[in-house]
Structure formats: structure tokens, C-alpha cells
Write a protein that holds these residues in place. Structure first.
Motif, PDB file in Angstrom:
ATOM      1  N   GLN A  29       0.853  -1.184   0.000  1.00 14.95           N
ATOM      2  CA  GLN A  29       0.000   0.000   0.000  1.00 14.95           C
ATOM      3  C   GLN A  29       0.891   1.237   0.000  1.00 14.95           C
ATOM      4  OE1 GLN A  29      -3.063  -0.018   3.020  1.00 14.95           O
ATOM      5  NE2 GLN A  29      -3.664  -2.126   2.575  1.00 14.95           N
ATOM      6  N   ARG A  34      -1.975  -1.056  -6.595  1.00 12.20           N
ATOM      7  CA  ARG A  34      -3.289  -1.173  -7.246  1.00 12.20           C
ATOM      8  C   ARG A  34      -3.249  -0.675  -8.699  1.00 12.20           C
ATOM      9  NH1 ARG A  34      -7.111   1.855  -3.170  1.00 12.20           N
ATOM     10  NH2 ARG A  34      -5.235   3.138  -3.094  1.00 12.20           N
ATOM     11  N   ASN A  51      -8.578  -3.972  -4.517  1.00  8.17           N
ATOM     12  CA  ASN A  51      -8.737  -2.936  -3.490  1.00  8.17           C
ATOM     13  C   ASN A  51      -7.720  -3.133  -2.369  1.00  8.17           C
ATOM     14  OD1 ASN A  51      -9.697  -4.954  -1.787  1.00  8.17           O
ATOM     15  ND2 ASN A  51     -11.717  -4.048  -1.472  1.00  8.17           N
ATOM     16  N   ASN A  52      -7.588  -2.090  -1.555  1.00  8.19           N
ATOM     17  CA  ASN A  52      -6.801  -2.172  -0.341  1.00  8.19           C
ATOM     18  C   ASN A  52      -7.688  -2.680   0.781  1.00  8.19           C
ATOM     19  OD1 ASN A  52      -4.357  -1.231  -1.285  1.00  8.19           O
ATOM     20  ND2 ASN A  52      -4.659   0.872  -0.612  1.00  8.19           N
ATOM     21  N   SER A  53      -7.078  -3.425   1.683  1.00  5.00           N
ATOM     22  CA  SER A  53      -7.780  -3.823   2.898  1.00  5.00           C
ATOM     23  C   SER A  53      -6.791  -3.719   4.047  1.00  5.00           C
ATOM     24  CB  SER A  53      -8.302  -5.257   2.775  1.00  5.00           C
ATOM     25  OG  SER A  53      -7.221  -6.179   2.806  1.00  5.00           O
ATOM     26  N   VAL A  57      -3.590  -6.205  -0.086  1.00  4.65           N
ATOM     27  CA  VAL A  57      -4.305  -5.944  -1.337  1.00  4.65           C
ATOM     28  C   VAL A  57      -5.073  -7.206  -1.725  1.00  4.65           C
ATOM     29  CG1 VAL A  57      -4.030  -5.567  -3.824  1.00  4.65           C
ATOM     30  CG2 VAL A  57      -2.772  -4.139  -2.201  1.00  4.65           C
ATOM     31  N   SER A 106     -11.481   1.077  -0.635  1.00  6.28           N
ATOM     32  CA  SER A 106     -10.802   0.246   0.351  1.00  6.28           C
ATOM     33  C   SER A 106     -11.783  -0.296   1.385  1.00  6.28           C
ATOM     34  CB  SER A 106      -9.711   1.048   1.060  1.00  6.28           C
ATOM     35  OG  SER A 106      -8.749   1.487   0.141  1.00  6.28           O
ATOM     36  N   GLU A 107     -11.429  -1.451   1.930  1.00  6.82           N
ATOM     37  CA  GLU A 107     -12.201  -2.054   3.014  1.00  6.82           C
ATOM     38  C   GLU A 107     -11.518  -1.723   4.329  1.00  6.82           C
ATOM     39  OE1 GLU A 107     -12.576  -6.212   2.389  1.00  6.82           O
ATOM     40  OE2 GLU A 107     -13.326  -6.001   0.333  1.00  6.82           O
ATOM     41  N   PRO A 159      -6.762   1.148   6.135  1.00  6.67           N
ATOM     42  CA  PRO A 159      -5.825   1.060   5.014  1.00  6.67           C
ATOM     43  C   PRO A 159      -5.270   2.421   4.622  1.00  6.67           C
ATOM     44  CG  PRO A 159      -8.066   0.866   4.210  1.00  6.67           C
ATOM     45  CD  PRO A 159      -8.162   0.879   5.709  1.00  6.67           C
ATOM     46  N   ASP A 161      -5.158   5.251   2.743  1.00  4.07           N
ATOM     47  CA  ASP A 161      -5.928   6.101   1.842  1.00  4.07           C
ATOM     48  C   ASP A 161      -5.831   7.534   2.336  1.00  4.07           C
ATOM     49  OD1 ASP A 161      -6.989   4.159  -0.005  1.00  4.07           O
ATOM     50  OD2 ASP A 161      -8.318   3.471   1.593  1.00  4.07           O
ATOM     51  N   HIS A 189      -3.881   7.208  -7.782  1.00  7.54           N
ATOM     52  CA  HIS A 189      -4.058   6.807  -6.384  1.00  7.54           C
ATOM     53  C   HIS A 189      -2.804   7.054  -5.544  1.00  7.54           C
ATOM     54  CE1 HIS A 189      -8.122   4.896  -6.187  1.00  7.54           C
ATOM     55  NE2 HIS A 189      -7.984   5.065  -7.492  1.00  7.54           N
TER      56      HIS A 189
END
Length: 785
Positions: A29, A34, A51-53, A57, A106-107, A159, A161, A189
Motif C-alpha cells: 500500500q 493497485r 482494493n486495499n484492505s 491488497v 478500500s475495506e 488502510p 488512503d 491513487h
């Protein structure tokens, strides 16, 4: 005739579609992972999402099996340069199907195991942007992309972001937003992305906080102040630097006086690699370290003489210099404008954490700096410059901070004995802390010595910060066995089970973890001081580390330290203690040079009386104090202006000698630990000095003697793998000689790489002790070997 029947028409072959689920763990990340996945999937015409979590990833892609297999291979082989893949799980599933490929939001939920990436030095593409007069980011000090820029210093939660960083207060302009959402753009991003229209800005203030200029004018006026011999506090990525013209002796003298730093060498920021090479010698490995994405301070051999651009007061009396290159756009622009090297020392008072906030800097540094070049991007946590030294062709970290922290060190943990969440609180000096997430020990950035309120507040802030990042709730606290350390008291107050780890065992386990070693290992831990469970001050230890515990296999003969802590600052006291022990307190022997030249008759009587009565004279086996004593006896230094100065002098003196000999030592047989006796060596040193031998001869023979003593002791103990740790092994000559002696005797030597051998690695060793599952790590088992 009947009609011939037409052959049935074959339908076009349908390629079976599969769905591939991938979970990538590691530093994935904030490195453009991504966008890389997006481009890779597009190239292979795969559909799905990424997506990021909190774990890293997550990817789902659909397509033909050959394309999915190609995707898996290229995912690893072509990953972004600053990413680290530590684990990759995948499985094949039935298709959904998907209509295209997208980067999903992201989650935020789930267990937090994704790696937080360190801050990364400016990449070549961003440097080209800021140097291009036609680029909209020309001379913009906060330029970055997915390949470079701040990470650990701005992230507040996983995550990674923008809303979870200190950049959330800067709304992107339309042009930055266009780049941010464009998969073909390298700022796709990029969470800290910004430009002059929407991002952070520079301001120049005086010591009273009055604004003098802003934007590029602030930078220009700050540069002019440095040319004029002023001291300027500059806010960078992880905190403030105090800068002064490195060639201007008056400016450096002013900085030393205001900072109360008499002789300790300053780090120097150079405009280019060529300017470094005009001042210092650098091997290929050292050049790689200077220009690496971590951009650390690298200890180099100085070129003596005029024309180096660095005055003698920068590192008085030292044959080495700490050099670094610009690591962020502000430094790049400033150094290109100046064209000469500047002192760039930590923006703090002695041994305190660096300032990160403008108000704090004005308050704490107002009596030191003439001007303050600041910006409005908040810094989430202080991150010093890292310091490295190349030993035996590879990089050894001496201070682990920017560029390295908080990447984890992975432990080898048995599946049937998982490591519970552990908080390791480190030592008292050069403190770092660590938290464990699964098998990873996430070692914090350098905090410093825990001897001031500012340091202990930073210590608490780092614990809180790391815990918040990883959603960490410890079940065990690990600390040093010294009862009076701040970190020990903190462990005892936290309401958790506490495991105390003997200081030198933590050193040995740290080196073992750094090299992924399993017991049995002979850990050699040499430093200045550490709490000994027998009531003495340890520091010259040979510890046999086995699966179910450790023993003190051997140690150096003890001698008294008159004045205790005072001896750390006065090598002459260590020498007195050594001579007192050797000559049984004989008054005549203790009244001769060089002691009689360093102390008055009254002082000598007092010191002798203290040693005879055992008052204020703790016994020590410390090799650090042995270095101090020999430095004094060699005629180099009776007092230290900073920690380790006498030992540094001794190493430097030895490097100038071509002596081939060494002194004798004896190794006594048990019961209990073997004892290495320095007395024969001491007699040889006194004889050499009496015969007029130069300091360099004594120094090199001393280093060679220590190395030979290690090999002899290892032979007596009989454990094949030998781990070298403790502050004494920051000494390149000692390390090299010891490695050579061990290898020649058939042993396998290991030394530190990613974690400092000094007390900056203690927290890792403490976490490793917890992973061993021992009930007690504060004292060795009885019986020596």
C-alpha cells in the motif's frame, strides 16, 4: 441416388472462464500496487477488481486459465520497485462474471496486517518534474507520486488512503484529481499527491514566529540566510533539521555553542554524489547506500585537506563523516540553489526526539535557530534520519528510522506455539519499541534516550501510534531486567503479564532474529553496560542460547568502576579501575604515569580508597569500558565529550597502523562461566607504551587480541554458530577482525544487518525472547557452558 447428408456444423470452441482470487500481504500500500494491478489486468484483458484492505491488497480477476497463470507470475515478477510481497494466497473460483476491471474503495474492516511503508526518497521522475521550468510542479517542495514521498510520517490509520493521512485537509484541485483517477498516470491513487494550487506551502518565520516570506520566496530567503552564516531550522518529512553552512567555521561554531554539542560529529547534507566524493571516499556499496530509496546518513572515510567544502568543526578529530543526499523535494531544491554542503543535524535538544510541530520547534529551538523554514503539512510522528555503515561489503544499520521503520522482522515461530500479541518496550538508551502482529515484529523508529520528559512523552506517543495503526491490544509486555529503567517501570504498570529479559540476552536474540537463526547459538554481546543478575555490571558476555534457555558460558574478568556512571564520561576512571584490579590496589603502582598525569594526588588517594572499600565502585565485565581504559592508556583520551568517543578514537588510531601482532589473554576453566583474563594484555600494553610504541600500534594489537579471544572462547564452548551483537560491534575493525578469526577457526559468524547492534535492537530481542516461550529470561541457568 439419395442425397448426401451434410456434415454437422462445428461451433466455435468456447474457452472456459475461471475466476482467480488473490490476497497479497506485505508492503503493498502506498507503492502504486493497485494501479500496477489495473494495468496488468488490462494488458491481459482480464476483468475484475482490486482494493486495499487492512490485510494488504485483494484482487479478483476473470479470464482464460493461461492468462490467469500469466497474471500470477507477472504479479510477482513485475511488482512496483518499492513494494515487498511477503505472502500471496490464491484460489480458483467459478466466474461471477464481471463486466470490466476497476479499483474498488478500500475495506476498513478486518484484521490489520498490511505493512506500513517507510517514507521513500524522491524518485527520478518527480525530481525531473521539479527541475522542469515548464512543469506545473516546477520547484514545488511537496511533489511526489506512487513511487516516492511520505508514507509512515503521514499515515494515521490503515488502510492507506488519503482520508487516513495528514493530507486529508488538502482537497485536490481538478488537475491533481484527473491524475489521481487516471490509470495511465504515475500519480494514479498517489495518496499524498499535491501541487502549488492545492497542496502544502512553505513559510519563513523568525525566532519570534513572525512571517517573513511564503512560497518560493521563503525558500530563497532561507537559502540566503544559510549563505550568510545563519542557523536555519527546516521542517522536512519526519521533523526538523538544524542547518548551517558546513564550510563556514563560524556558523558551525555558533550551532555547536547554541546546541551545547561540543565535539560530537554533525551529519552533512550534500547537493550531489560528486560533492560527497570530493569530501569523502566511498566504495560501490557505500554509493549504493547513499543513493538508495532510504537515503540514510552513511558513515564514510573523510578526505583530508582543503577543497572538501566541509570545515574541521563539523567532525572534529574524526576520520569519518556522516554524509547524506537530499531525500525530499524541499532538500533537492534548497541544495541545488546553494551548491554547497550544509550541516543537517536533528532539530532537537541533546538526546531528545526531533521536533515535528512548528509551535514546538519555535519553543524548543528558538534559542538555537535564527530562522524557521516551515510548511503546513502535519507530521503524524517523528522520524529521524537513519544512519548506516558498510561493513564487510554489506550495509549495517546503526540508527533505524526513515526509510526502514516500521517494516517488520519476521520470526521463525512454531505452528504449535503462536506468538501472542506482545509489546516489547526496549531499553533505556537509543530506545525503540516493538509490537508483534502474527510472526512480524514491527520495530518502531528511533526514539532516543529515556532521560527527559520530552523523550518519555515521545515513547508513549510511539506506543500509542503503533498500537492504533495495527488495532493492537497486547497480551504480554516484555522489558529489560534492569529495575530502574523507565521502560521497565512502564511494563510493570500496564496491567499485563510481564516477561523480563536480561539485556545481553536481548542483544544476542536480536542478532539471531536479524539472521533467522535457531538455537543453539553462541551469542557474544559486548557493550558499555547492562544489568547483571549477579549484582555486577555486565558487558563482555558469551551466552549459550539453547532451545529451552540460556547460560553464561564465559565473560571477561571484572574490574571496579570508580564513580560508577562517572566512568562512562571519563575513560581515565576505567583505566584506574583496571590498574587497581591488576595490581591489587598497590599504591605505588597507582601513583605512576599515566594516572599521575590525569589525577591529582588527592584524587588518586580518594579513588583508591573507594575501590578498597567497595563504595561507588561497581564491578564490571564491560568491553565498552575496556575500550575506554585502553584508549586512555594509549594516550588518546581521558574524558569523553559524547558517548563512545574514546572507543571511536581507538578504532581510528588502529586504522592507521600496520601492526601484525596481538597481546596474550588467558581463559580460565570453571566451575561456572569461563573467565577471559585481560591482565596479560594489560601488561603488554604498559610495556609497549613504556617502550614508546605509538597509540596506533597499541590500538590495533588490542583489536586483534579481542578477536582472537572470541575465537578461543568459541572453541572452548563448542557451538558452531556465533552471533555478534552489542554496541561494540558498531566498530568495523573489531567486527572484521572477529569475523575473520571465527571463520579461520571453523565457526559460522553472524552479525547485524537490518537492525542495529546497539540498544536500538533490544526491543526485537525482547520480542524474540517472548517467541521462545521461556518462563524466565532475566537470569541464566547455572553451570556456565
Amino acid at each position: 441416388m439419395g442425397k448426401t447428408k451434410a456434415a454437422p456444423r462445428r461451433s466455435a470452441r468456447t474457452v472456459p472462464i475461471k475466476r482467480l482470487w488473490v490476497q497479497v500481504r506485505g508492503a503493498v500500500q502506498g507503492v502504486g500496487f493497485r494501479p500496477f494491478v489495473f494495468r496488468l489486468a488490462s494488458d491481459l484483458k482480464l476483468k475484475g477488481w482490486v482494493n486495499n484492505s487492512s490485510a494488504g491488497v485483494t484482487i479478483e480477476v476473470e479470464g482464460g486459465l493461461p492468462e490467469l497463470e500469466s497474471f500470477l507470475g507477472r504479479l510477482v515478477d513485475e511488482k512496483p520497485p518499492n513494494s515487498i510481497i511477503e505472502g500471496l494466497e490464491h484460489s480458483y473460483l467459478d466466474p461471477v462474471p464481471y463486466n470490466g476491471f476497476e479499483i474498488r474503495a478500500s475495506e476498513a474492516g478486518g484484521r490489520k496486517t498490511a505493512l506500513v511503508l517507510p517514507d521513500i526518497a524522491t524518485c527520478p521522475a518527480c525530481l525531473a518534474d521539479i527541475l522542469d521550468p515548464d512543469n506545473r510542479r516546477h520547484r514545488y517542495p511537496f511533489t511526489n507520486c506512487t513511487h516516492c514521498g511520505p508514507r509512515y510520517s503521514i499515515i494515521e490509520a490503515l488502510p492507506y488512503d488519503r482520508p487516513n493521512t495528514t493530507m486529508r485537509g488538502f482537497a485536490m484541485c481538478a488537475e491533481c484529481r484527473r491524475e489521481y483517477v487516471d490509470p495511465s498516470d504515475r500519480r494514479f491513487h498517489a495518496q499524498p499527491t499535491a501541487c502549488p494550487a492545492c497542496g502544502p506551502r512553505l513559510v519563513l518565520r523568525d525566532a519570534a514566529g513572525k512571517t517573513l516570506a511564503s512560497g518560493d520566496a521563503a525558500l530563497a530567503q532561507g537559502a540566503q540566510a544559510l549563505r550568510d552564516g545563519k542557523v536555519v531550522a527546516v521542517k522536512g518529512v519526519g521533523g526538523f533539521h538544524l542547518m548551517a553552512d558546513a564550510s563556514n567555521e563560524a556558523a558551525v561554531k555558533t550551532l555547536r555553542s547554541r546546541k551545547h554539542r561540543e565535539e560530537k560529529p554533525f551529519a552533512v547534507l550534500f547537493p550531489s554524489l560528486d560533492s560527497v566524493l570530493s569530501c569523502a571516499k566511498a566504495s560501490e556499496a557505500e554509493r549504493r547506500a547513499l543513493t538508495a530509496p532510504e537515503a540514510p546518513i552513511v558513515l564514510l572515510a573523510r578526505r583530508l585537506g582543503r577543497g572538501s567544502g566541509v570545515c574541521g568543526l563539523v567532525a572534529p578529530g574524526s576520520p569519518r563523516i556522516g554524509a547524506m543526499l537530499p531525500s525530499n523535494p524541499l532538500h533537492h531544491i534548497l541544495m541545488r540553489d546553494l551548491g554547497f554542503p550544509v550541516v543537517a543535524t536533528s532539530g532537537n535538544l541533546s538526546e531528545e526526539p526531533i521536533c515535528i510541530d512548528e509551535g514546538e520547534a519555535l519553543s524548543r529551538l528558538g534559542s538555537i535557530a535564527d530562522l524557521f523554514l516551515v510548511h503546513d503539512r502535519p507530521i503524524a510522528r517523528h522520524v529521524d534520519d537513519s544512519i548506516v555503515r558498510v561493513m564487510e561489503g554489506r550495509t549495517l544499520i546503526l540508527r533505524r528510522a526513515r526509510g526502514f521503520a516500521p517494516l517488520p522482522v519476521r520470526l521463525s515461530i512454531p505452528e504449535d506455539r503462536p506468538l501472542r500479541p506482545t509489546l516489547a518496550l526496549g531499553g533505556h538508551l537509543k530506545n525503540t519499541v516493538a509490537v508483534t502482529v502474527e510472526d512480524g515484529v514491527h520495530l518502531s523508529q528511533h526514539i532516543g534516550d529515556l532521560g527527559s520528559l520530552a523523550s518519555t512523552e515521545a515513547f508513549e506517543a510511539v506506543i500509542s501510534s503503533l498500537s492504533k495503526l495495527y488495532g493492537f491490544s497486547p497480551e504480554l509486555a516484555v522489558c529489560d531486567s534492569h529495575p530502574d529503567y523507565h521502560s521497565t517501570r512502564r511494563a510493570q504498570k500496564c496491567g499485563l503479564p510481564v516477561l523480563k529479559v536480561q539485556h545481553h540476552l536481548a542483544h544476542a536474540l536480536s542478532c539471531m532474529a536479524d539472521n533467522r537463526l535457531s538455537p543453539p547459538v553462541l551469542g557474544i554481546a559486548w557493550d558499555g553496560t547492562g544489568y547483571g543478575p549477579d549484582g555486577t555490571v555486565w558487558g563482555g558476555e558469551f551466552l549459550a542460547v539453547r532451545r529451552h534457555g540460556f547460560s553464561r558460558a564465559a565473560h571477561w574478568r571484572t574490574f571496579p568502576l570508580p564513580g560508577g556512571e562517572k566512568a562512562v564520561a571519563e575513560p581515565r576512571r576505567s583505566a584506574f579501575g583496571l590498574l587497581f584490579e591488576a595490581f591489587g590496589g598497590d599504591q605505588e603502582a597507582l601513583s605512576k604515569p599515566p594516572l599521575s598525569e590525569a589525577f591529582s594526588s588527592a584524587e588518586l588517594r580518594l579513588l583508591r580508597d573507594m575501590c578498597l572499600k567497595g563504595v561507588g565502585t561497581p564491578a564490571t565485565s564491560s568491553v565498552g569500558r575496556l575500550f575506554d581504559a585502553v584508549a586512555f592508556l594509549a594516550g588518546l583520551r581521558g574524558r569523553n565529550a559524547f558517548e563512545g568517543q574514546a572507543a571511536m578514537d581507538l578504532e581510528a588510531a588502529a586504522e592507521g597502523s600496520d601492526e601484525k601482532g596481538r597481546y596474550p589473554v588467558t581463559l580460565s576453566d570453571g566451575p561456572g562461566p569461563l573467565i577471559l583474563d585481560w591482565a596479560p594484555m594489560l601488561r603488554g600494553i604498559l610495556a609497549d607504551r613504556g617502550a614508546g610504541a605509538p597509540a596506533g600500534t597499541v590500538a590495533l594489537k588490542f583489536h586483534r587480541t579481542l578477536a582472537a579471544a572470541v575465537a578461543a572462547t568459541a572453541s572452548a564452548v563448542g557451538i558452531k554458530k556465533v552471533a555478534l551483537s552489542g554496541g561494540c560491534f558498531q566498530n568495523a575493525l573489531l567486527t572484521r577482525e572477529t569475523i575473520s578469526a571465527l571463520a579461520a577457526a571453523g565457526f559460522e559468524p553472524y552479525w547485524h544487518q537490518r537492525v542495529p547492534p546497539n540498544d536500538g535492537g533490544i526491543a526485537l530481542g525482547q520480542a524474540a525472547a517472548a517467541a521462545m516461550g521461556w518462563k524466565d529470561a532475566s537470569r541464566p541457568s547455572e553451570g556456565g557452558i
